[in-house]
Design a protein around this motif. Structure first.
Motif, PDB file in Angstrom:
ATOM      1  N   ASP A  85      23.219  56.855  37.237  1.00 18.19           N
ATOM      2  CA  ASP A  85      22.527  57.951  37.282  1.00 18.19           C
ATOM      3  C   ASP A  85      23.046  59.199  37.234  1.00 18.19           C
ATOM      4  O   ASP A  85      23.917  59.373  36.311  1.00 18.19           O
ATOM      5  CB  ASP A  85      21.463  57.804  38.418  1.00 18.19           C
ATOM      6  N   GLU A  86      22.962  59.936  38.106  1.00 19.10           N
ATOM      7  CA  GLU A  86      23.450  61.321  38.324  1.00 19.10           C
ATOM      8  C   GLU A  86      24.715  61.219  39.304  1.00 19.10           C
ATOM      9  O   GLU A  86      25.315  62.325  39.520  1.00 19.10           O
ATOM     10  CB  GLU A  86      22.591  62.400  38.794  1.00 19.10           C
ATOM     11  N   GLN A  87      25.005  59.930  39.638  1.00 14.50           N
ATOM     12  CA  GLN A  87      26.320  60.155  40.760  1.00 14.50           C
ATOM     13  C   GLN A  87      27.577  60.331  39.950  1.00 14.50           C
ATOM     14  O   GLN A  87      27.644  60.051  38.575  1.00 14.50           O
ATOM     15  CB  GLN A  87      26.403  58.680  41.369  1.00 14.50           C
ATOM     16  N   PRO A  88      28.573  60.630  40.720  1.00 15.56           N
ATOM     17  CA  PRO A  88      29.873  61.014  40.159  1.00 15.56           C
ATOM     18  C   PRO A  88      30.324  59.515  39.427  1.00 15.56           C
ATOM     19  O   PRO A  88      30.144  58.432  40.087  1.00 15.56           O
ATOM     20  CB  PRO A  88      30.728  61.497  41.220  1.00 15.56           C
ATOM     21  N   ALA A  89      31.260  59.696  38.298  1.00 16.68           N
ATOM     22  CA  ALA A  89      31.754  58.374  37.332  1.00 16.68           C
ATOM     23  C   ALA A  89      32.827  57.788  38.434  1.00 16.68           C
ATOM     24  O   ALA A  89      33.344  58.402  39.211  1.00 16.68           O
ATOM     25  CB  ALA A  89      32.255  58.706  36.491  1.00 16.68           C
ATOM     26  N   GLN A  90      32.769  56.503  38.639  1.00 18.30           N
ATOM     27  CA  GLN A  90      33.886  55.782  39.181  1.00 18.30           C
ATOM     28  C   GLN A  90      34.844  55.288  38.012  1.00 18.30           C
ATOM     29  O   GLN A  90      34.349  54.604  37.134  1.00 18.30           O
ATOM     30  CB  GLN A  90      33.182  54.709  40.098  1.00 18.30           C
ATOM     31  N   ARG A  91      36.055  55.507  38.273  1.00 20.81           N
ATOM     32  CA  ARG A  91      36.884  55.178  37.297  1.00 20.81           C
ATOM     33  C   ARG A  91      38.237  54.515  37.823  1.00 20.81           C
ATOM     34  O   ARG A  91      38.888  54.642  38.784  1.00 20.81           O
ATOM     35  CB  ARG A  91      37.635  56.516  36.657  1.00 20.81           C
ATOM     36  N   TRP A  92      38.641  53.574  37.161  1.00 19.64           N
ATOM     37  CA  TRP A  92      39.810  52.854  37.329  1.00 19.64           C
ATOM     38  C   TRP A  92      40.719  52.706  35.957  1.00 19.64           C
ATOM     39  O   TRP A  92      40.237  52.591  34.959  1.00 19.64           O
ATOM     40  CB  TRP A  92      39.508  51.126  37.384  1.00 19.64           C
ATOM     41  N   LEU A  93      41.776  53.290  35.984  1.00 24.87           N
ATOM     42  CA  LEU A  93      42.659  53.548  35.048  1.00 24.87           C
ATOM     43  C   LEU A  93      43.309  52.312  34.286  1.00 24.87           C
ATOM     44  O   LEU A  93      43.518  51.332  35.049  1.00 24.87           O
ATOM     45  CB  LEU A  93      44.010  54.527  35.472  1.00 24.87           C
ATOM     46  N   PRO A  94      43.622  52.414  33.130  1.00 23.05           N
ATOM     47  CA  PRO A  94      44.006  51.345  32.177  1.00 23.05           C
ATOM     48  C   PRO A  94      45.778  51.049  32.624  1.00 23.05           C
ATOM     49  O   PRO A  94      46.161  52.084  33.315  1.00 23.05           O
ATOM     50  CB  PRO A  94      43.909  51.595  30.954  1.00 23.05           C
ATOM     51  N   GLY A  95      45.989  49.960  32.339  1.00 21.63           N
ATOM     52  CA  GLY A  95      47.557  49.708  32.590  1.00 21.63           C
ATOM     53  C   GLY A  95      47.611  49.428  33.911  1.00 21.63           C
ATOM     54  O   GLY A  95      49.134  49.808  34.506  1.00 21.63           O
ATOM     55  N   GLU A  96      47.021  49.346  35.047  1.00 20.69           N
ATOM     56  CA  GLU A  96      47.521  49.091  36.368  1.00 20.69           C
ATOM     57  C   GLU A  96      47.945  47.776  36.624  1.00 20.69           C
ATOM     58  O   GLU A  96      47.504  46.691  35.894  1.00 20.69           O
ATOM     59  CB  GLU A  96      46.240  49.491  37.362  1.00 20.69           C
ATOM     60  N   ASP A  97      48.792  47.474  37.622  1.00 19.47           N
ATOM     61  CA  ASP A  97      48.888  46.116  38.136  1.00 19.47           C
ATOM     62  C   ASP A  97      47.906  45.490  39.094  1.00 19.47           C
ATOM     63  O   ASP A  97      47.204  46.717  39.484  1.00 19.47           O
ATOM     64  CB  ASP A  97      50.386  45.896  38.466  1.00 19.47           C
ATOM     65  N   LEU A  98      47.964  44.582  39.580  1.00 23.49           N
ATOM     66  CA  LEU A  98      46.932  44.234  40.741  1.00 23.49           C
ATOM     67  C   LEU A  98      47.042  44.831  41.875  1.00 23.49           C
ATOM     68  O   LEU A  98      45.889  45.247  42.501  1.00 23.49           O
ATOM     69  CB  LEU A  98      47.173  42.491  40.874  1.00 23.49           C
ATOM     70  N   ARG A  99      48.123  45.080  42.421  1.00 20.29           N
ATOM     71  CA  ARG A  99      48.351  45.794  43.727  1.00 20.29           C
ATOM     72  C   ARG A  99      47.716  47.294  43.546  1.00 20.29           C
ATOM     73  O   ARG A  99      46.803  47.882  44.377  1.00 20.29           O
ATOM     74  CB  ARG A  99      49.614  46.037  44.102  1.00 20.29           C
ATOM     75  N   GLN A 100      47.818  47.768  42.231  1.00 19.69           N
ATOM     76  CA  GLN A 100      47.394  49.594  42.039  1.00 19.69           C
ATOM     77  C   GLN A 100      45.854  49.278  41.935  1.00 19.69           C
ATOM     78  O   GLN A 100      45.104  50.334  42.551  1.00 19.69           O
ATOM     79  CB  GLN A 100      48.023  49.928  40.983  1.00 19.69           C
ATOM     80  N   ARG A 101      45.300  48.114  41.387  1.00 20.77           N
ATOM     81  CA  ARG A 101      43.896  48.168  41.234  1.00 20.77           C
ATOM     82  C   ARG A 101      43.078  47.802  42.381  1.00 20.77           C
ATOM     83  O   ARG A 101      42.171  48.329  42.654  1.00 20.77           O
ATOM     84  CB  ARG A 101      43.638  46.929  40.054  1.00 20.77           C
ATOM     85  N   LEU A 102      43.888  47.197  43.370  1.00 24.04           N
ATOM     86  CA  LEU A 102      43.451  46.727  44.605  1.00 24.04           C
ATOM     87  C   LEU A 102      43.063  48.183  45.509  1.00 24.04           C
ATOM     88  O   LEU A 102      42.201  48.301  46.351  1.00 24.04           O
ATOM     89  CB  LEU A 102      44.034  45.740  45.237  1.00 24.04           C
ATOM     90  N   VAL A 103      44.290  48.893  45.345  1.00 21.26           N
ATOM     91  CA  VAL A 103      44.123  50.273  46.087  1.00 21.26           C
ATOM     92  C   VAL A 103      43.223  51.196  45.500  1.00 21.26           C
ATOM     93  O   VAL A 103      42.491  51.612  46.122  1.00 21.26           O
ATOM     94  CB  VAL A 103      45.662  50.996  45.928  1.00 21.26           C
ATOM     95  N   SER A 104      42.776  50.918  44.126  1.00 27.09           N
ATOM     96  CA  SER A 104      41.970  51.673  43.717  1.00 27.09           C
ATOM     97  C   SER A 104      40.608  51.416  43.984  1.00 27.09           C
ATOM     98  O   SER A 104      39.521  52.349  44.052  1.00 27.09           O
ATOM     99  CB  SER A 104      42.009  51.586  41.918  1.00 27.09           C
ATOM    100  N   ILE A 105      40.311  49.999  43.927  1.00 23.86           N
ATOM    101  CA  ILE A 105      39.074  49.541  44.339  1.00 23.86           C
ATOM    102  C   ILE A 105      38.529  49.484  45.745  1.00 23.86           C
ATOM    103  O   ILE A 105      37.570  50.097  46.520  1.00 23.86           O
ATOM    104  CB  ILE A 105      38.778  48.155  43.831  1.00 23.86           C
ATOM    105  N   PHE A 106      39.655  48.971  46.715  1.00 25.64           N
ATOM    106  CA  PHE A 106      39.477  49.016  48.019  1.00 25.64           C
ATOM    107  C   PHE A 106      40.171  50.183  48.811  1.00 25.64           C
ATOM    108  O   PHE A 106      39.557  51.412  48.816  1.00 25.64           O
ATOM    109  CB  PHE A 106      40.214  47.775  48.629  1.00 25.64           C
TER     110      PHE A 106
END
Length: 632
Positions: free
Chosen positions: A192-213
């Motif tokens: 809807d009108e909420q700010p976009a949530q972004r996870w960058l490409p090229g991350e490893d698993l730890r970086q993605r976990l930090v981004s999500i959690f």
């Protein structure tokens, strides 16, 4: 006359949609899998009204030609299988060729696609399974699928959709699984009108976990890496003492596919052994890489449940890998970990990375440096105007690990809080004359096993269960405060931010008002983040984060009202205060016995705890005389 006939194509597709498309999140899952199978490195998702009005997925994958785009609308048309032998070695996310025609049959469907070497793309417009238009269109290489008015032609299905907030939570959870499965792929989610949530490409698993959690969440875990033969297990699992009251943070992936499987779950639990308290569940993000021929993913329409050809080998491998990861973290076999309280996470020495929950005297183990004293995050509560502080037992373990809370509320009356002098563990203190009289004429004369308070009464002897009694006192205090919408809170010196899974966050958002009425200072701080700055005055939580998580789990297990403004059920309030009442073996001073009895008898229903157990029993003079043989 023949009775059996072939169903029309659009009816068959709608029946298939009933198996594959359960809700908007199911649509998103199928489209994300198609994008990942197409080799996309960036996937953008737009959601409107919880997926009811819009689900749009745009990727930069390989795209399709015009002929392929038209053919994908046919049932069982797929680029991922060629013959039956391929079913034994499925390496792609999708393979049945049912999703696109099923989705198109129950929505207003628009498909735009272009191959990288094509001059123009193709646009298809389908309305309820009927092809309305096909024409060329200009767009970047890749595919865009736009779903509007889901189930518009199936009112019976549409009415079974949940609220917009609930469907949105399922969509966020689906995105979370896709983001964890493929940290190398970038994702953008706009709702809807909420700010976009972004996870960058090229991350490893730890970086993605930090981004999500969050980084704090990752700091509570340890990496796990194990391999044998054609099996490889990697990911992150919670440190000993880090646990949850439910399985919401146990996520399993097989060959990058999110799955649910009992073999993996029980293997994880068995690996923790006695590092995990009974009734608690570990935190785990685990990836199992194996030969596709060893797992059957074609047993469930949504492909979430899988079956292994050799469950014993898989389970044994997971158990051993978890045990070795915990052993490597601590330097001690997992079987030797012991913890006294399931609600308290271990305190870790940042220098040695050794858990030290049982070292209550803060003395070093042989060959180790002394553990550092924890920083005073919380400040002792002070109550002015001559009021004594609320009950705070002399528990050596908890005082060394945590500090009480700072209170910024006004003093409470004796009917609002159980006010007792500072406790002492001594059981041999002299017994002064009681200073408190009560309506039953009870006079406290002692305590048995730090559990049952013994009182003299005109009719004989009364035994009071101090734990059940304190439960009743706190229970009525909380209900009275909630009814008056006048919560007694104690302010945290340092607010705590908590990150929840999408569905838990959606549930908790609906309970914010009720929790605030109970004295919990909680506000939303992000899509799945909440800020905690106060707790109820009677709560002495050793770990604020764990207290809130446990309360949320209790609410969900009770069936929880999901409408805002609804008061918490009495059963949930009872469970909440039970964990923070006087424990069965806590030693109280004589003056505390008197105060507890005084507050108990001031309750509306003093004779039972909130769970229905008796708070006191009486042995009459006649019963005592009979026991001693004075009467026949």
């Amino acid at each position: 006359m023949n009775r059996i006939h072939l169903l029309p194509e659009h009816v068959a597709n709608q029946i298939a949609a009933g198996e594959v498309i359960e809700r908007p999140a199911s649509v998103l899952k199928e489209l994300l899998e198609n994008s990942l199978d197409a080799g996309a490195t960036q996937i953008d998702v737009q959601i409107g009204a919880g997926g009811r009005s819009l689900v749009s997925v745009t990727d930069n994958g390989c795209g399709m030609s015009k002929d392929d785009a038209l053919l994908c609308l046919e049932r069982h048309a797929t680029s991922k299988l060629r013959d039956s032998d391929d079913l034994d070695r499925i390496a792609s996310y999708g393979f049945r060729g049912e999703a696109i025609p099923s989705i198109a049959s129950v929505s207003r469907f628009r498909l735009r696609t272009r191959e990288a070497d094509a001059l123009a793309g193709t646009e298809l417009i389908i309305d309820g399974g009927k092809l309305r238009d096909v024409h060329e269109v200009g767009l970047a290489p890749g595919t865009q699928v736009e779903i509007r008015s889901l189930f518009f032609n199936l009112p019976a299905r549409r009415k079974f959709l949940r609220t917009e907030a609930t469907e949105s939570a399922h969509i966020r959870h689906t995105m979370l699984l896709a983001g964890l499965a493929r940290p190398d792929v970038g994702f953008t989610l706009t709702m809807d009108e909420q700010p976009a949530q972004r996870w960058l490409p090229g991350e490893d698993l730890r970086q993605r976990l930090v981004s999500i959690f969050s980084a704090d969440w990752v700091d509570l875990t340890v990496p796990i890496e194990a391999a044998t033969g054609n099996l490889r297990l990697h990911g992150y699992i919670g440190k000993p003492g880090v646990s949850r009251a439910a399985r919401g943070e146990e996520l399993f992936f097989i060959n990058q596919r999110p799955v649910e499987n009992r073999t993996l779950h029980f293997g994880l639990l068995e690996g923790y052994h006695n590092s995990l308290m009974k009734g608690r569940y570990p935190v785990a993000i685990l990836f199992l890489e194996m030969d596709p021929a060893g797992v059957d993913v074609n047993i469930h329409p949504a492909k979430r449940e899988v079956r292994f050809h050799d469950d014993f080998t898989i389970r044994h491998f997971v158990v051993k890998a978890v045990q070795e990861a915990l052993h490597e973290f601590s330097g001690t076999p997992a079987a030797k970990f012991t913890f006294g309280d399931p609600n308290v996470a271990a305190v870790y020495d940042r220098r040695s990375n050794l858990p030290s929950p049982t070292n209550t005297e803060n003395t070093p183990a042989e060959g180790m440096e002394p553990l550092p004293s924890p920083d005073p995050v919380l400040k002792k509560q002070e109550i002015s105007d001559g009021h004594r502080p609320p009950l705070h037992l002399d528990n050596t373990d908890s005082q060394k690990l945590f500090s009480p809370l700072e209170s910024e509320t006004e003093p409470l009356s004796s009917q609002d809080t159980l006010s007792l002098p500072e406790a002492s563990p001594s059981r041999t203190a002299s017994r002064p004359e009681p200073l408190i009289t009560n309506r039953l004429g009870l006079r406290v004369i002692g305590c048995v096993a730090n559990l049952y308070i013994v009182a003299d009464s005109p009719e004989g002897m009364v035994l009071i269960d101090q734990h059940a009694a304190h439960e009743r006192v706190l229970f009525e205090q909380m209900l009275r405060r909630m009814a008056l919408q006048n919560p007694a809170s104690q302010q945290l010196l340092f607010p705590v931010t908590l990150e929840f899974m999408p569905r838990e966050a959606d549930f908790l958002l609906a309970q914010v008002e009720a929790l605030q009425q109970a004295g919990v200072g909680i506000t939303r701080f992000g899509p799945s983040t909440f800020l905690i700055d106060a707790l109820p005055a009677m709560v002495k939580a050793r770990d604020v984060a764990e207290f809130i998580r446990t309360v949320v789990t209790d609410l969900q297990q009770e069936g929880g009202e999901t409408r805002k403004g609804r008061r918490l059920s009495e059963e949930v309030v009872a469970k909440t205060v039970c964990r923070h009442a006087v424990k069965a073996n806590d030693a109280l001073k004589p003056a505390e016995w008197d105060q507890l009895l005084h507050d108990l008898l001031a309750c509306d229903l003093p004779y039972t705890c909130p769970h229905g157990r008796p708070t006191m029993i009486q042995l009459s003079l006649a019963e005592l005389e009979k026991k001693f043989g004075r009467v026949q």
